[in-house]
Design a protein around this motif. Structure first.
Motif, PDB file in Angstrom:
ATOM      1  N   ALA A 433       0.715  -1.216   0.230  1.00 33.31           N
ATOM      2  CA  ALA A 433      -0.093  -0.080   0.015  1.00 33.31           C
ATOM      3  C   ALA A 433       0.750   1.255   0.040  1.00 33.31           C
ATOM      4  CB  ALA A 433      -0.893   0.238   1.014  1.00 33.31           C
ATOM      5  N   ASN A 434       2.148   0.999   0.257  1.00 32.94           N
ATOM      6  CA  ASN A 434       2.842   2.189   0.569  1.00 32.94           C
ATOM      7  C   ASN A 434       4.154   1.963  -0.291  1.00 32.94           C
ATOM      8  OD1 ASN A 434       1.949   4.000   2.944  1.00 32.94           O
ATOM      9  ND2 ASN A 434       1.653   2.030   3.526  1.00 32.94           N
ATOM     10  N   GLN A 435       4.251   1.275  -1.105  1.00 37.18           N
ATOM     11  CA  GLN A 435       5.501   1.069  -2.038  1.00 37.18           C
ATOM     12  C   GLN A 435       6.784   1.337  -1.212  1.00 37.18           C
ATOM     13  OE1 GLN A 435       3.153   3.239  -4.252  1.00 37.18           O
ATOM     14  NE2 GLN A 435       2.500   1.164  -4.598  1.00 37.18           N
ATOM     15  N   VAL A 436       6.732   0.436   0.087  1.00 33.89           N
ATOM     16  CA  VAL A 436       7.977   0.607   0.891  1.00 33.89           C
ATOM     17  C   VAL A 436       8.785  -0.663   0.848  1.00 33.89           C
ATOM     18  CG1 VAL A 436       7.363   2.686   2.056  1.00 33.89           C
ATOM     19  CG2 VAL A 436       6.852   0.334   3.026  1.00 33.89           C
ATOM     20  N   ASP A 437       9.981  -0.857   1.399  1.00 31.54           N
ATOM     21  CA  ASP A 437      10.586  -2.075   1.647  1.00 31.54           C
ATOM     22  C   ASP A 437      10.780  -2.381   3.168  1.00 31.54           C
ATOM     23  OD1 ASP A 437      12.094  -4.333   1.827  1.00 31.54           O
ATOM     24  OD2 ASP A 437      13.798  -3.570   0.452  1.00 31.54           O
ATOM     25  N   LEU A 438      10.216  -3.418   3.627  1.00 32.63           N
ATOM     26  CA  LEU A 438      10.308  -3.553   5.068  1.00 32.63           C
ATOM     27  C   LEU A 438      11.026  -4.917   5.194  1.00 32.63           C
ATOM     28  CD1 LEU A 438       6.654  -2.521   6.289  1.00 32.63           C
ATOM     29  CD2 LEU A 438       8.758  -1.174   6.656  1.00 32.63           C
ATOM     30  N   SER A 439      11.893  -5.331   4.258  1.00 34.00           N
ATOM     31  CA  SER A 439      12.788  -6.734   4.484  1.00 34.00           C
ATOM     32  C   SER A 439      13.305  -6.634   5.782  1.00 34.00           C
ATOM     33  CB  SER A 439      13.427  -6.971   3.575  1.00 34.00           C
ATOM     34  OG  SER A 439      13.115  -6.585   2.346  1.00 34.00           O
ATOM     35  N   GLN A 440      14.147  -5.647   6.193  1.00 33.73           N
ATOM     36  CA  GLN A 440      14.863  -5.545   7.429  1.00 33.73           C
ATOM     37  C   GLN A 440      14.085  -5.688   8.427  1.00 33.73           C
ATOM     38  OE1 GLN A 440      18.062  -3.010   7.620  1.00 33.73           O
ATOM     39  NE2 GLN A 440      18.822  -3.694   9.561  1.00 33.73           N
ATOM     40  N   PHE A 441      12.983  -4.681   8.454  1.00 32.34           N
ATOM     41  CA  PHE A 441      12.109  -4.640   9.572  1.00 32.34           C
ATOM     42  C   PHE A 441      11.521  -6.048   9.978  1.00 32.34           C
ATOM     43  CE2 PHE A 441       8.179  -3.884  11.829  1.00 32.34           C
ATOM     44  CZ  PHE A 441       8.655  -2.795  12.731  1.00 32.34           C
ATOM     45  N   ARG A 442      11.273  -6.845   9.283  1.00 27.17           N
ATOM     46  CA  ARG A 442      10.713  -8.291   9.658  1.00 27.17           C
ATOM     47  C   ARG A 442      11.441  -8.802  10.434  1.00 27.17           C
ATOM     48  NH1 ARG A 442       9.111  -7.405   4.387  1.00 27.17           N
ATOM     49  NH2 ARG A 442       7.309  -8.619   3.327  1.00 27.17           N
ATOM     50  N   ARG A 443      12.796  -8.540  10.755  1.00 30.04           N
ATOM     51  CA  ARG A 443      13.501  -9.338  11.885  1.00 30.04           C
ATOM     52  C   ARG A 443      13.039  -9.066  13.120  1.00 30.04           C
ATOM     53  NH1 ARG A 443      19.263  -6.960   9.262  1.00 30.04           N
ATOM     54  NH2 ARG A 443      19.400  -8.445   7.826  1.00 30.04           N
ATOM     55  N   TRP A 444      12.078  -8.122  13.167  1.00 27.50           N
ATOM     56  CA  TRP A 444      11.596  -7.933  14.447  1.00 27.50           C
ATOM     57  C   TRP A 444      10.651  -8.980  14.835  1.00 27.50           C
ATOM     58  CZ3 TRP A 444      12.776  -4.758  18.142  1.00 27.50           C
ATOM     59  CH2 TRP A 444      13.334  -3.367  18.097  1.00 27.50           C
ATOM     60  N   TYR A 445      10.091  -9.856  13.945  1.00 25.87           N
ATOM     61  CA  TYR A 445       9.096 -10.723  14.046  1.00 25.87           C
ATOM     62  C   TYR A 445       9.970 -12.054  14.361  1.00 25.87           C
ATOM     63  CZ  TYR A 445       5.405  -7.981  12.468  1.00 25.87           C
ATOM     64  OH  TYR A 445       4.328  -7.023  12.249  1.00 25.87           O
ATOM     65  N   SER A 446      11.188 -12.126  13.933  1.00 25.22           N
ATOM     66  CA  SER A 446      12.024 -13.385  14.050  1.00 25.22           C
ATOM     67  C   SER A 446      13.049 -13.462  15.182  1.00 25.22           C
ATOM     68  CB  SER A 446      12.540 -13.690  12.631  1.00 25.22           C
ATOM     69  OG  SER A 446      13.323 -12.928  12.023  1.00 25.22           O
ATOM     70  N   GLN A 447      13.401 -12.428  15.524  1.00 22.02           N
ATOM     71  CA  GLN A 447      14.406 -12.302  16.652  1.00 22.02           C
ATOM     72  C   GLN A 447      14.103 -12.060  17.968  1.00 22.02           C
ATOM     73  OE1 GLN A 447      18.422 -11.346  14.070  1.00 22.02           O
ATOM     74  NE2 GLN A 447      17.544  -9.591  14.755  1.00 22.02           N
ATOM     75  N   ALA A 448      14.544 -12.704  18.994  1.00 21.90           N
ATOM     76  CA  ALA A 448      14.081 -12.113  20.368  1.00 21.90           C
ATOM     77  C   ALA A 448      15.065 -11.289  20.933  1.00 21.90           C
ATOM     78  CB  ALA A 448      13.746 -13.451  21.282  1.00 21.90           C
ATOM     79  N   GLY A 449      14.716 -10.827  22.051  1.00 22.17           N
ATOM     80  CA  GLY A 449      15.685 -10.096  22.772  1.00 22.17           C
ATOM     81  C   GLY A 449      15.286  -8.429  22.571  1.00 22.17           C
ATOM     82  N   THR A 450      15.818  -7.790  23.699  1.00 24.21           N
ATOM     83  CA  THR A 450      15.687  -6.226  23.685  1.00 24.21           C
ATOM     84  C   THR A 450      16.935  -5.671  23.131  1.00 24.21           C
ATOM     85  OG1 THR A 450      14.548  -6.510  25.462  1.00 24.21           O
ATOM     86  CG2 THR A 450      15.056  -4.396  24.970  1.00 24.21           C
ATOM     87  N   PRO A 451      16.835  -5.049  22.121  1.00 21.19           N
ATOM     88  CA  PRO A 451      18.041  -4.339  21.682  1.00 21.19           C
ATOM     89  C   PRO A 451      18.558  -3.143  22.321  1.00 21.19           C
ATOM     90  CG  PRO A 451      16.254  -4.638  19.630  1.00 21.19           C
ATOM     91  CD  PRO A 451      15.691  -4.825  20.985  1.00 21.19           C
ATOM     92  N   GLU A 452      19.840  -3.070  22.502  1.00 17.65           N
ATOM     93  CA  GLU A 452      20.253  -1.704  22.982  1.00 17.65           C
ATOM     94  C   GLU A 452      20.927  -0.972  22.142  1.00 17.65           C
ATOM     95  OE1 GLU A 452      21.597  -4.733  26.791  1.00 17.65           O
ATOM     96  OE2 GLU A 452      22.550  -3.104  26.242  1.00 17.65           O
ATOM     97  N   LEU A 453      20.568   0.362  22.096  1.00 20.13           N
ATOM     98  CA  LEU A 453      21.517   1.349  21.354  1.00 20.13           C
ATOM     99  C   LEU A 453      22.216   2.140  22.479  1.00 20.13           C
ATOM    100  CD1 LEU A 453      18.254   3.160  19.404  1.00 20.13           C
ATOM    101  CD2 LEU A 453      19.948   1.076  18.520  1.00 20.13           C
ATOM    102  N   ASN A 454      23.512   2.253  21.688  1.00 17.63           N
ATOM    103  CA  ASN A 454      24.494   3.271  22.373  1.00 17.63           C
ATOM    104  C   ASN A 454      24.504   4.489  21.498  1.00 17.63           C
ATOM    105  OD1 ASN A 454      25.962   2.703  24.817  1.00 17.63           O
ATOM    106  ND2 ASN A 454      26.168   0.854  24.036  1.00 17.63           N
ATOM    107  N   VAL A 455      24.402   5.788  22.211  1.00 16.61           N
ATOM    108  CA  VAL A 455      24.350   7.078  21.248  1.00 16.61           C
ATOM    109  C   VAL A 455      25.456   7.795  21.969  1.00 16.61           C
ATOM    110  CG1 VAL A 455      22.889   8.865  20.708  1.00 16.61           C
ATOM    111  CG2 VAL A 455      21.907   6.653  20.802  1.00 16.61           C
ATOM    112  N   THR A 456      26.370   8.305  21.076  1.00 16.27           N
ATOM    113  CA  THR A 456      27.112   9.289  21.380  1.00 16.27           C
ATOM    114  C   THR A 456      26.990  10.455  20.341  1.00 16.27           C
ATOM    115  OG1 THR A 456      28.984   8.166  20.240  1.00 16.27           O
ATOM    116  CG2 THR A 456      28.769   7.706  22.388  1.00 16.27           C
TER     117      THR A 456
END
Ligand code: TRP
Ligand code: ZN
Length: 877
Positions: A433-456
């Motif tokens: 419906a939006n002509q976008v690519d969510l291929s990488q986004f799909r990993r939220w469905y298959s990978q467990a665990g809480t990601p951590e972001l380190n921002v400097t």
């Protein structure tokens, strides 16, 4: 532990069903110990399943088979076989009528799955796999069928309900009567429902956008009929909201809600006949707290919204559970946010996610929102599938914007109406419906665990360039050592020294969504005229942990200036965590405990700020819970956590008495009760002030509590006062309040559940000895999940200090109760055992004692699949 290991189911093994069921005709003759079930199924070979005529597999548990016939001829025992799952029937034609008669025993069914009795009312719970406890059937969500249901019962069960529309009713010669219901929409068996009893009802109606009139009915026992109004109002709001926000209209002529006292979860979205835990639908101002009112509104919304996200478009298999639950939780959260305070709703949801889902994601049961395997699907109705699932849908919403998201949901509903589909289908509709690519986004469905972001960050004043460096990392979870980088929408803003948002581009946008996709990535902002202060992950735009080296001054600045309300609160959380960590260290090193004076000053500012939303002030003042501090700890030191938090609260209380008192008195106005956002928010701050005042244990403060306890005309104020007395008054005053309250409300089940919970979760009164005494009280009932959750769950999940007693007695006690409960209700037992599966996160002796308690459950003899799965995963290295 158990001889035969329960079978593990895998997503990768999915096969389409061999046979389809075009229609399902059910006939019930209700008897408490011997209900007769007759089913007539029109069955056909599934053209998509391949060649030949394999045996027809039917699920069935605890059923007494009386007869089985194909096209009218009774099968002899050589034509079918009993299997561990149910029946396997030999088939010799591609289309046939299958007729089965069987008997079941609702009265002895304490599992609360299938057909059971609750206070002499018959009711059903079929999700996920309860229908197989009613009759032999291909009990899987991709088998969708049109149901007709006839219920026959003695005259003292005047109300007989099932899904769809009533098409017939009458009397039998023997004085019994019957009603026939027909549901025009094909549905999986898990959405089937039946209710029979002596019930009253409240009626209303709703006219849909296209002008159809829908009859609305709420059914309860006679004594609760005065407690339906809020649910009815909420239902009408939900129906309107789904039309306006999603373009979804209701599709039957009638929508019914039934309240039952014995229920394993909150509520169930059976087509046209939602069944609710009484605690999630019944309310009146005198008997229900503000949070009960809000819970009811959101659960009524949730179940109603399932009519489209779950029923019209359903799940292909149970690995796809988040398809309906994550999406529907997102829908109900937005509904609540639109009707009440958006920021407060967000803070509450994120607190729950951080406290409970993050710890699930870090524990032995961690799984992706779409699990790859399970032993018992009931164990996967988790915070991960529901709340994290909702966060994943929210991220899609953030990436696409609300218009793009609506285009995607329209396409999803249109494409898949009447079908059983997958999470993949949902994402594909959003993409198409939006002509976008969510291929990488799909990993939220298959990978467990809480990601951590380190921002400097780095600011170059000579070039007016501000740089952000973002690194992402996700810890290993069971069966998943390595994680690929996630696609993370990171919403940020930059504050100038005047506290206002800086413009981030020529158009003057004051915030933006950075699309983090790499393990390490740099973002640049140009034309930044002074060193900015970073406001990170606004509105909690992704379910991650963000680390950034904020100074105390910066956090204080964000707390008072961030234009993002959620982040103002979040800054206060970061500040509190730092202070609590330092207190824990001091405690462990035997140093004097001290709260930084700036922190006390900041809290004073919050307390006296009349411009600030009182609910936000209340959230900030409360401090992170012990459970949340534990989740954030590398290794949990229960004693240090309890001591540090208690010290911080005591210090704040003593330092802020005049301000607390002033605010308390100012907010203690007598006005008639309404559960609107503003009033709720004021009551909340008032009662937080009362609690703080009572922490000082001054006679004056306890006098306030006593007076409020006696004078309150709504349950929010009354329960808050009772809670303060239970926790901070001397034994005599507390005992008297507990007794008085009980005498007043002993006939009201919902109030008594609250009364039990307030005692079991009290760090002072909820001793093991008192918990055991409560379980002997006539108000307690081991067969009622709400009572078990109130007393045993309250102790294990909300009474940090008593549960974590260093002698391990709390863990032992929970283990014993799990063993007893497993014989009655495996689903509830499997939930109760979770707190003692987290032993690895604990420091020293406590870990050993907790593991010993878990082993005791493991070695207690035969366990249900439910408990076996949780315990065995909890014991794995
Ligand atoms: N689908 C229900 C919901 O709205 C969940 C549910 C209700 C459930 N009762 C249950 C799940 C019993 C498993 C077992 O979220
Ligand atoms: Zn749901």
């Amino acid at each position: 532990m158990q001889d035969a290991q329960p079978k593990t189911m895998y997503l990768k093994d999915y096969r389409v069903p061999d046979y389809l069921v075009d229609s399902t005709d059910l006939h019930f003759e209700l008897e408490p110990k011997a209900t007769l079930v007759k089913s007539r199924l029109e069955i056909r070979r599934n053209p998509e399943a391949g060649q030949g005529l394999p045996p027809l597999l039917l699920n069935g548990i605890d059923l007494e088979l009386l007869s089985i016939a194909i096209d009218g001829s009774i099968l002899s025992s050589i034509s079918y076989q009993e299997t561990p799952e149910g029946l396997s029937v030999s088939i010799d034609k591609p289309e046939f009528i299958l007729e089965i008669h069987n008997r079941i025993n609702p009265e002895d069914n304490t599992s609360l799955e299938g057909l059971y009795l609750s206070n002499d009312m018959y009711c059903t719970q079929c999700e996920a796999e309860g229908f197989r406890k009613i009759t032999f059937y291909p009990d899987r969500p991709d088998v969708m069928s049109k149901f007709t249901t006839t219920i026959m019962a003695p005259a003292d069960y005047p109300v007989l309900l099932s899904n769809g529309n009533e098409v017939d009713r009458g009397y039998c010669d023997d004085g019994r009567h019957f009603v026939t219901w027909e549901d025009p929409f094909a549905k999986p068996a898990y959405l089937f429902a039946l209710v029979a009893g002596d019930l009253e009802h409240v009626d209303d109606s709703f006219t849909t956008v296209s002008g159809r009139e829908v009859k609305l009915q709420i059914f309860t026992e006679d004594k609760n009929i005065g407690k339906c109004d809020h649910a009815m109002q909420s239902l009408k709001k939900a129906m309107r909201w789904d039309e306006e926000v999603y373009g979804r209209e209701y599709d039957l002529d009638i929508f019914m809600v039934v309240a039952v006292d014995h229920f394993n979860m909150g509520a169930m979205e059976n087509k046209g006949l939602n069944i609710f835990n009484s605690a999630c639908v019944l309310a009146s101002p005198e008997t229900a707290t503000d949070s009960a009112f809000q819970r009811i509104e959101s659960i009524i919304g949730h179940e109603y919204f399932h009519n489209w996200s779950g029923n019209r478009v359903t799940c292909r298999d149970w690995f796809q559970l988040s398809l309906k639950e994550g999406f529907t939780v997102f829908r109900d959260a937005e509904f609540s946010a639109d009707l009440n305070s958006r920021a407060v709703k967000r803070i509450e949801d994120v607190s729950l996610l951080r406290t409970s889902q993050f710890s699930e994601d870090a524990g032995p049961m961690a799984h992706p929102i779409r699990p790859d395997s399970y032993m018992e699907i009931s164990n996967f109705y988790t915070l991960t599938v529901y709340e994290k699932g909702a966060e994943v849908v929210r991220m899609i919403h953030t990436i696409l914007g609300s218009e793009g998201f609506r285009k995607g949901s329209d396409l999803y509903f249109e494409r898949h109406d009447g079908c059983a589909v997958t999470c993949e289908d949902f994402i594909a509709a959003m993409e198409d419906a939006n002509q976008v690519d969510l291929s990488q986004f799909r990993r939220w469905y298959s990978q467990a665990g809480t990601p951590e972001l380190n921002v400097t960050d780095h600011y170059d004043g000579s070039l007016d360039v501000y740089q952000l460096k973002v690194r992402q990392f996700c810890p290993a979870t069971p069966e998943q050592d390595e994680k690929l980088p996630f696609h993370i929408p990171l919403k940020v803003g930059l504050l100038g020294s005047n506290g206002a948002d800086m413009a981030l581009d020529e158009a003057g946008a004051t915030q933006c969504v950075l699309e983090v996709t790499e393990r390490e990535q740099t973002f640049e902002f140009k034309g930044i005229k002074e060193q900015p202060l970073l406001s990170l992950l606004r509105g909690f735009s992704a379910p991650v942990k963000v680390r950034h080296n904020y100074s105390r001054e910066q956090l204080l600045f964000l707390m008072s200036n961030d234009s993002d309300t959620f982040n103002r609160w979040d800054a206060s959380q970061r500040l509190a965590f730092t202070a609590l960590d330092q207190l824990q260290d001091a405690y462990r090193q035997g140093r004097n405990l001290q709260l930084p004076p700036e922190m006390i000053a900041a809290y004073r500012d919050i307390l006296i700020d009349r411009e600030l939303d009182p609910a936000l002030a209340a959230e900030i003042l409360q401090l992170p819970s012990e459970q949340l501090i534990a989740e954030e700890s590398e290794s949990i030191d229960a004693d240090a956590i309890f001591t540090a938090r208690h010290f911080a609260r005591e210090t704040l209380a003593n330092a802020l008495v005049p301000e607390l008192k002033e605010r308390y008195i100012e907010l203690s106005t007598e006005k008639s009760y309404s559960p609107n956002a503003k009033d709720i928010s004021e009551r909340r701050l008032k009662n937080v002030c009362l609690e703080y005042l009572c922490i000082t244990k001054s006679t004056e403060a306890l006098g306030f509590a006593q007076r409020q306890f006696e004078a309150a005309s709504n349950m929010t104020d009354k329960a808050a006062a009772l809670s303060a007395l239970i926790n901070y008054a001397d034994d005599q005053q507390a005992d008297q309040a507990i007794k008085q309250f009980y005498e007043l409300w002993r006939e009201d089940t919902q109030v008594i559940e609250l009364w039990l919970a307030l005692q079991s979760s009290s760090s002072t009164r909820g001793t093991l000895e008192n918990i055991k005494a409560l379980m002997q009280h006539s108000a307690f009932e081991m067969k009622n999940p709400n009572k078990v959750r109130a007393v045993i769950g309250g102790f294990a999940n909300r009474n940090f200090s008593q549960f974590h007693k260093s002698d391990g007695s709390g863990f032992e006690f929970v283990a014993e109760q799990v063993i007893t409960l497993d014989k009655l209700n495996p689903q509830i037992a499997a939930r109760l055992v979770i707190p003692i599966t987290r032993w690895k996160k604990y420091a020293g002796k406590l870990a050993e004692k907790m593991k010993a308690a878990l082993l005791r459950v493991a070695d207690s003899g035969e366990l249900s699949k439910d408990v076996f799965e949780v315990v065995s995963k909890g014991l794995k290295n």
